[in-house]
Design a protein around this motif. Sequence first.
Motif, short mmCIF file in Angstrom:
data_model
loop_
_atom_site.label_atom_id
_atom_site.label_comp_id
_atom_site.label_asym_id
_atom_site.label_seq_id
_atom_site.Cartn_x
_atom_site.Cartn_y
_atom_site.Cartn_z
N GLU A 19 0.84 -1.20 0.00
CA GLU A 19 0.00 0.00 0.00
C GLU A 19 0.88 1.26 0.00
N GLU B 143 1.34 4.32 -2.89
CA GLU B 143 1.32 5.75 -2.57
C GLU B 143 2.59 6.44 -3.06
N TRP B 144 3.76 5.78 -2.89
CA TRP B 144 5.02 6.37 -3.33
C TRP B 144 5.07 6.49 -4.85
N GLN C 172 2.53 6.84 -6.87
CA GLN C 172 1.64 7.94 -7.23
C GLN C 172 2.33 9.29 -6.99
N ARG C 173 3.10 9.39 -5.92
CA ARG C 173 3.81 10.63 -5.63
C ARG C 173 4.88 10.91 -6.68
N PRO D 247 5.82 7.47 2.84
CA PRO D 247 4.98 6.63 3.72
C PRO D 247 5.82 5.98 4.81
N SER E 142 0.46 2.37 -10.10
CA SER E 142 -0.06 2.62 -8.76
C SER E 142 -1.47 2.05 -8.61
N ARG F 192 -2.73 -0.98 -6.09
CA ARG F 192 -3.87 -0.80 -5.19
C ARG F 192 -4.89 -1.92 -5.37
#
Length: 317
Positions: free
Chosen positions: A109, A113-114, A116-117, A140, A202, A206
Amino acid sequence: MTLLLGLLCGMALVGGLVGVVAGVVGTTAPRRAPLHVRWQAAMRGGREQSEDARMRRRTLTAGAVVVFAAVWLVSGNFVASALLGAAVIGVPWLITPAQMAKGRIGQLEALSEWTQRLAGLLRLGMGLEQAMITSRQGAPDELAPHIINLSDRLRLGWRPEGALRRFADELDDVTADKVFAALILSVNDRGPGLAQALEDLSGTVREEVAKKRAIEADRAKPRTTVRWMTIITIGVVVAGFFVPSYTRPYSTLLGQLVLAFLTAGFVGVLALMRQLGTFRRIPRFLVPDPASHVRLPASGRETGLPATDRQTEGTAR
């Protein structure tokens, strides 16, 4: 008792014959590594554990020895004391798969997030290497140490490919390999194309996290059943010490043998249930093939030297 001994001997004979046939004819199951190789790998993994994990293991071992000695001295029942001593280590061991699965899912997870960043930083016009260095800010929690290490390696002059491969080795997960493979192949790219690809990755991660959570939710039910069955069994064994008439049949040599057989069967069932509920990992693909003659170029992974220093060092040699 004669009938029980005959049944045990018959089961042992059938098991031996099945083993002989399987050894001669063979099976279709994939061949596993030899026992000594698996044991060495487990020992290496134990040495790589954190200090807290090693201290916890030592504490459990000491507690198991104390419980075994105390129960044996009080009751004189060797098998029952061994069962209660093993329970001190076995019950936490039985719960471990759920904790491991939770940690893996949390890492995936955080990886989503990373990723997507990174895509957002690329859309701002940064190059991939600069985006990875900048991503250490607000990383994160589950991946923060690894992302900081990645950033430090890039600042020290590591090639992005080598730094990403080391990051992949730290996570040791096939889903993470998919993300890092895309980053390695696109390390010199920038712009909306790479950003869109990272956003798609990403989303894929997910979706996989959601599926893994659903699987773990289904596995939680039999784990809870086994946990309660273990607690009830241990409770019955402990309560038996306060009722001499209940434990008296197991005080003889034959009773000890029968109790040992029942205990071995119970432990075997628990081990089988644990194996069925274990978070099974798919083999990674972003690893070098030891059978291949092709070797990765020197990328500073071992030395951490900047590119200019590596060229100087190669010239000196």
